[in-house]
Design an enzyme around this catalytic site. Structure first.
Site, PDB file in Angstrom:
ATOM      1  N   GLN A   1     -10.567  10.513  -2.243  1.00 13.42           N
ATOM      2  CA  GLN A   1     -11.276  10.361  -3.517  1.00 13.42           C
ATOM      3  C   GLN A   1     -11.549  11.690  -4.222  1.00 13.42           C
ATOM      4  OE1 GLN A   1     -12.183   7.709  -5.343  1.00 13.42           O
ATOM      5  NE2 GLN A   1     -11.241   6.271  -3.928  1.00 13.42           N
TER       6      GLN A   1
ATOM      7  N   CYS B   1     -18.711 -11.720  -2.635  1.00 11.29           N
ATOM      8  CA  CYS B   1     -17.915 -12.708  -3.346  1.00 11.29           C
ATOM      9  C   CYS B   1     -16.657 -12.113  -3.982  1.00 11.29           C
ATOM     10  CB  CYS B   1     -18.754 -13.396  -4.411  1.00 11.29           C
ATOM     11  SG  CYS B   1     -19.807 -14.664  -3.721  1.00 11.29           S
TER      12      CYS B   1
ATOM     13  N   SER C   1      -4.060  10.729  -1.143  1.00 12.37           N
ATOM     14  CA  SER C   1      -3.218   9.616  -1.582  1.00 12.37           C
ATOM     15  C   SER C   1      -2.883   9.807  -3.051  1.00 12.37           C
ATOM     16  CB  SER C   1      -3.969   8.299  -1.374  1.00 12.37           C
ATOM     17  OG  SER C   1      -3.210   7.239  -1.894  1.00 12.37           O
TER      18      SER C   1
ATOM     19  N   HIS D   1      -1.857   7.968  -5.529  1.00 14.23           N
ATOM     20  CA  HIS D   1      -2.208   7.040  -6.619  1.00 14.23           C
ATOM     21  C   HIS D   1      -3.648   7.172  -7.090  1.00 14.23           C
ATOM     22  CE1 HIS D   1      -4.390   3.607  -4.574  1.00 14.23           C
ATOM     23  NE2 HIS D   1      -3.807   4.121  -3.499  1.00 14.23           N
TER      24      HIS D   1
HETATM   25  C1  LIG Z   1     -11.601   7.015   0.706  1.00 15.77           C
HETATM   26  C2  LIG Z   1     -10.283   6.320   0.793  1.00 15.77           C
HETATM   27  N1  LIG Z   1      -9.524   6.473   1.887  1.00 15.77           N
HETATM   28  C3  LIG Z   1      -8.328   5.882   2.003  1.00 15.77           C
HETATM   29  C4  LIG Z   1      -7.817   5.089   1.007  1.00 15.77           C
HETATM   30  C5  LIG Z   1      -6.492   4.437   1.206  1.00 15.77           C
HETATM   31  O1  LIG Z   1      -5.479   5.013   0.443  1.00 15.77           O
HETATM   32  P1  LIG Z   1      -4.130   4.194   0.189  1.00 15.77           P
HETATM   33  O2  LIG Z   1      -4.455   3.152  -0.810  1.00 15.77           O
HETATM   34  O3  LIG Z   1      -3.149   5.185  -0.319  1.00 15.77           O
HETATM   35  O4  LIG Z   1      -3.713   3.622   1.510  1.00 15.77           O
HETATM   36  C6  LIG Z   1      -8.577   4.895  -0.154  1.00 15.77           C
HETATM   37  C7  LIG Z   1      -8.115   4.037  -1.268  1.00 15.77           C
HETATM   38  O5  LIG Z   1      -8.140   2.841  -1.267  1.00 15.77           O
HETATM   39  C8  LIG Z   1      -9.839   5.522  -0.261  1.00 15.77           C
HETATM   40  O6  LIG Z   1     -10.606   5.363  -1.340  1.00 15.77           O
HETATM   41 ZN   LIG Z   2     -19.909 -16.820  -4.144  1.00 21.45          ZN
END
Ligand SMILES: Cc1ncc(COP(=O)(O)O)c(C=O)c1O
Ligand SMILES: [Zn+2]
Lengths: 129, 394
Positions: free
Chosen positions: B180, B326, B200, B202
């Site tokens: 993050q 939910c 990561s 993305h």
């Molecule tokens: C703190 C954290 N670690 C790991 C991930 C996993 O990354 P990825 O979606 O590339 O597997 C995310 C994202 O979902 C994340 O926010």
């Molecule tokens: Zn609900």
């Protein structure tokens, strides 16, 4: 993930709010699981003369509460009582599987409201004392 | 209707400059990097240049410290499982926190089934791990401490550099999930004092399905994916060449834009938080007031549930996320909010907005208007809100 019927009831809930002079109030769910439904009923001549709901919960919880009020309103108590959580979900064209449990309790809340009504109701023939 | 995307912690759109850098590796330069002829060599060169870029930005001492993976999750898995098996003879104890991403938590749970012992450190109401708690948890069986740099839900930034001093003094390895933080905080592995760091693409305007594990020279890792000799024998599989090129380009842009982006996002964040508090009552800010990611806003609206808020926002063109049970299909609300001590009701009513580089103040003003109406509408039909008002009137 939701059907059009769910989104319609979620966005335009029917009979939302409190009924000031309700004959019975029932509640189902709890804050831990994230859904609480409260149903208010007004009974006249053994019919569901008026009904309303209040819901804390997700889209499914709000939609099931809303459609339940439409499904039973105007029916006789005996007829209305047959409603089940499953029938409520079917009337909405189905719910995502994970929503079938804690988000689909409107019928339970309604049954509790009828129970409360029966207990509140002055007994027609009071037992001699 | 114009869509307003406020879920940049979930993923980000790929920057057009990144797309442009990637495109040739789908077409003209399609070669397999392991091939010795020209097409292969071109692809190999692209990977190695990307590795150099990433190494430089992360302050790595050696390009071999950079391992490309198939995701942030895989980088976390490789760091933790890789160290666990490589250091099994030294010890079997791992320390992490209760608020980690599932990529870390589930990996630790899996290792528990195989004879490892894991300590899940608690956090305070702001989501902070106490450095002293790390010190106290270390035993002579401890081989790894894995603590996230910043939390994906509430944006709390951990004092990793401070924790590193403690962990290093005890001769234990330190991993940080920095998925993050890229693009929000300068990431210098040597300054942070970590042995392993996950990223990561993305999350910083790069493509999905490609990540990095930085592993400091001398850190032994047991490989997870067996096969060819790619990535220094640590990750078999023909490389995602375009993805790797895209990751490096995106990281380069993120690092270059940091100085301009961070203050702007932080200002928008604080503006948004202040407006929410001035326009809506019974609101709680989740996470730390200042030690938080510049784009992160996480608030709980009492007496209403998160998924219903998100559905309403979506109908008005706004994308955000929630820690409510939910929304996830789970039975429990966010493990992060519960670990911070929030009652279930409050956790169910949480909404996370994460601002990105293209969001504007005008967009936020529109969102505030929709939000105010949405909360009012949902509270009007909530039995909990009525009860609260009833109590007040008494
Ligand atoms: C703190 C954290 N670690 C790991 C991930 C996993 O990354 P990825 O979606 O590339 O597997 C995310 C994202 O979902 C994340 O926010
Ligand atoms: Zn609900």
């Amino acid at each position: 993930m939701y059907t059009e019927a769910v989104m319609d009831h979620f966005y335009n809930p029917r009979n939302a709010g409190e009924l000031a002079d309700a004959d019975g109030v029932g509640e189902a769910g709890n804050p831990v699981c994230g859904d609480i439904m409260k149903i208010y009923v007004k009974i006249e001549d053994d019919r569901i003369a008026d009904i309303s709901f209040q819901t804390f919960g997700c889209g499914a919880a709000i939609a099931t509460s809303s459609i339940l009020t439409e499904l039973v309103k105007g029916k006789t108590v005996a007829e209305a009582e047959k409603i089940t959580n499953r029938a409520v979900a079917e009337a909405l064209g189905g719910l995502p599987p994970q929503k079938m449990h804690c988000s689909n309790l409107a019928a339970d809340a309604f049954h509790k409201a009828l129970e409360a009504y029966r207990q509140n109701r002055p007994k027609p023939a009071p037992a001699a004392e | 209707m114009e869509r307003i995307y406020l879920d940049h912690a979930a993923t980000t759109p790929v920057d057009p400059r990144v797309v442009e850098a990637m495109l040739p590796y789908f077409t003209a330069n399609f070669g397999n990097p392991s091939s010795i002829y020209q097409e292969g060599r071109a692809a190999k060169k692209a990977i190695e240049e990307s590795r150099e870029k990433v190494a430089e930005i992360l302050g790595a001492a050696d390009t071999r410290e950079i391992i490309f993976t198939g995701s942030g999750s895989e980088a976390d898995n490789l760091a933790i499982t890789g160290v666990a098996w490589a250091y099994r003879k030294k010890g079997n104890h791992i320390i992490t926190s209760a608020i980690e991403h599932p990529a870390v938590l589930e990996t630790c749970k899996e290792l528990e089934k195989h004879g490892f012992a894991v300590t899940y450190l608690p956090v305070d109401e702001y989501g902070l791990v106490a450095p002293e708690a790390v010190r106290d948890a270390i035993t002579d069986r401890t081989i790894l401490v894995s603590l996230m740099h910043a939390n994906n839900e509430v944006g709390t930034i951990q004092p990793i550099a401070e924790i590193s001093k403690i962990v290093r003094a005890k001769g234990v390895l330190l991993h940080t999930d920095a998925v993050q933080t890229a693009g929000s905080i300068p990431l210098q592995a040597d300054e942070l004092g970590v042995d392993l760091l996950s990223l990561s693409a993305h999350k910083f305007y790069g493509p999905k399905g490609v990540g990095v594990l930085y592993a400091k020279k001398g850190t032994r890792l047991h490989r997870l994916i067996h096969g060819g000799a790619q990535e220094g024998r640590l990750r078999a599989g023909t490389e995602n060449v375009a993805g790797i090129v895209g990751l490096a380009k995106a990281l380069e842009l993120a690092a270059a834009g940091l100085e301009e982006t961070v203050p702007r996002l932080a200002e928008l964040r604080d503006y948004f938080i202040n407006k929410i508090f001035s326009r809506i009552d019974h609101v709680k800010l989740n996470g730390h007031p200042t030690r938080r990611l510049p784009g992160n806003i996480n608030v709980s609206f009492e007496f209403v549930e998160g998924e219903s808020i998100l559905l309403n926002l979506d109908l008005e063109g706004i994308a955000a996320s929630s820690g409510s049970a939910c929304t996830s299909g789970a039975l429990e609300p966010s493990h992060v909010l519960l670990a911070m001590g929030l009652p279930h009701e409050t956790a169910h009513g949480s909404v996370r907005f994460t601002i990105g580089k293209d969001n504007t103040k005008e967009q936020l003003d529109y969102v505030l208007g929709v939000l105010e109406e949405t909360i009012a509408r949902l509270r009007a039909i909530s039995p909990l809100y009525r009860e609260q008002r009833g109590r007040k009137e008494k």
